[in-house]
Design a protein around this motif. Structure first.
Motif, short mmCIF file in Angstrom:
data_model
loop_
_atom_site.label_atom_id
_atom_site.label_comp_id
_atom_site.label_asym_id
_atom_site.label_seq_id
_atom_site.Cartn_x
_atom_site.Cartn_y
_atom_site.Cartn_z
N LEU A 234 0.83 -1.21 0.00
CA LEU A 234 0.00 0.00 0.00
C LEU A 234 0.86 1.26 0.00
N ILE A 235 1.92 1.27 0.79
CA ILE A 235 2.84 2.42 0.82
C ILE A 235 3.50 2.60 -0.54
N ILE A 236 3.92 1.51 -1.16
CA ILE A 236 4.56 1.58 -2.48
C ILE A 236 3.57 2.12 -3.52
N VAL A 237 2.34 1.64 -3.49
CA VAL A 237 1.32 2.10 -4.44
C VAL A 237 1.03 3.58 -4.23
N ILE A 238 0.90 4.01 -3.00
CA ILE A 238 0.65 5.43 -2.70
C ILE A 238 1.83 6.28 -3.18
N PHE A 239 3.06 5.80 -2.96
CA PHE A 239 4.24 6.51 -3.43
C PHE A 239 4.23 6.63 -4.96
N LEU A 240 3.95 5.52 -5.64
CA LEU A 240 3.93 5.54 -7.10
C LEU A 240 2.86 6.51 -7.62
N ILE A 241 1.68 6.46 -7.05
CA ILE A 241 0.60 7.35 -7.50
C ILE A 241 0.97 8.80 -7.24
N LEU B 85 4.78 14.23 -11.28
CA LEU B 85 5.48 14.35 -12.56
C LEU B 85 4.53 14.87 -13.65
N VAL B 86 3.30 14.37 -13.66
CA VAL B 86 2.33 14.85 -14.65
C VAL B 86 2.05 16.33 -14.43
N LYS B 87 1.88 16.73 -13.19
CA LYS B 87 1.63 18.14 -12.88
C LYS B 87 2.80 19.01 -13.35
N PRO C 109 13.99 9.22 -5.36
CA PRO C 109 13.52 8.02 -6.03
C PRO C 109 12.53 8.31 -7.17
N SER C 110 12.16 9.59 -7.36
CA SER C 110 11.17 9.89 -8.41
C SER C 110 11.70 9.57 -9.80
N ASN C 111 13.03 9.54 -9.98
CA ASN C 111 13.59 9.18 -11.29
C ASN C 111 13.23 7.74 -11.67
N LEU C 112 13.02 6.88 -10.69
CA LEU C 112 12.61 5.50 -10.98
C LEU C 112 11.21 5.48 -11.60
N VAL C 113 10.31 6.28 -11.02
CA VAL C 113 8.94 6.36 -11.54
C VAL C 113 8.97 7.05 -12.91
N ALA C 114 9.76 8.10 -13.04
CA ALA C 114 9.87 8.80 -14.32
C ALA C 114 10.35 7.86 -15.42
#
Length: 187
Positions: A15-22, A28-30, A156-161
Motif C-alpha cells: 500500500l505504501i509503495i502504491v501510494i508513493f507511485l501514485i 510528474l504529470v503536474k 527516487p522519483s527518477n525511478l517512476v519517471a
C-alpha cells in the motif's frame, strides 16, 4: 497469528509503495503540464512578435529601400520561426529572429527620419514590450523546466519517471555567443 501479522505488514508495504507511485506519478504529470503551459504562454508572446514584424518591416521599407537584403532576412527568419513545431525548433529559430531584428534597429540608426516616424516609434515600443514579455515567459518556462527536470532526475522519483517515460525537458537558453557579448556603445 504470526501469518496474519506478516500478511498485514506485506499489505501495508504494498500500500505504501502504491501510494508513493501514485503520488510521484501525479507530481510528474503536474510538473510536465506546467512546462507545457509555460511554453504555451511563451508561444503567445512569440506570436505577438511575429504579428508585429511585418508592420515594422513595411515601415522601414519606406525609408530604407536599398536595405532590401536585411529586410528579407528578417521576414525569412520570422516565417521560419512561425513554422517551428517543437520546442527545440522554436528556440533555435527565435534566436535567429532576434539577431535579424537587431539588423532592423541598426538600419534605423542610419535614418533619423525613420527614428522620428510615429508609426516606427510605436511599433518599436510594442516590440520592446513584447520582448520583455518573452523574456519573462522564458524565465517562467525555464523555472518550470528546472523543477520538472529535478523530479525526473532525482532519486527516487527518477525511478517512476523512467518507468512511465518522463524525459528531461529542454531549457530555453541563449545559444549564440553574439547574444552573450556586451553591447558596444560609442559616441
Amino acid at each position: 497469528m504470526i501469518a496474519w501479522i506478516v500478511i498485514g505488514v506485506l499489505v501495508l508495504i504494498v500500500l505504501i509503495i502504491v501510494i508513493f507511485l501514485i503520488g510521484t506519478y501525479n507530481g510528474l504529470v503536474k510538473s510536465r503540464n506546467q512546462v507545457e503551459e509555460a511554453f504555451s504562454t511563451m508561444d503567445v508572446y512569440l506570436k505577438k512578435r511575429y504579428d508585429l514584424i511585418p508592420n515594422l518591416v513595411e515601415t522601414v521599407k519606406g525609408y530604407a529601400a536599398h536595405e532590401k537584403a536585411t529586410l528579407e532576412k528578417v521576414i525569412q527568419a520570422r516565417n521560419t520561426a512561425a513554422r517551428a513545431k517543437d520546442a527545440a525548433d522554436v528556440i533555435r529559430s527565435n534566436e535567429a529572429l532576434g539577431q535579424s531584428l537587431r539588423g532592423i534597429f541598426a538600419i534605423a540608426e542610419n535614418y533619423p527620419d525613420l527614428k522620428a516616424n510615429a508609426n516606427f516609434m510605436e511599433l518599436q515600443q510594442q516590440l520592446r514590450q513584447v520582448e520583455e514579455d518573452i523574456a519573462n515567459a522564458r524565465k517562467y518556462y525555464n523555472g518550470c523546466v528546472k523543477l520538472y527536470n529535478d523530479k525526473t532526475m532525482m532519486f527516487p522519483s527518477n525511478l517512476v519517471a523512467g518507468m512511465f517515460g518522463f524525459r528531461k525537458a529542454s531549457m530555453y537558453e541563449v545559444g549564440n555567443t553574439a547574444e552573450r557579448e556586451n553591447v558596444k556603445v560609442s559616441f
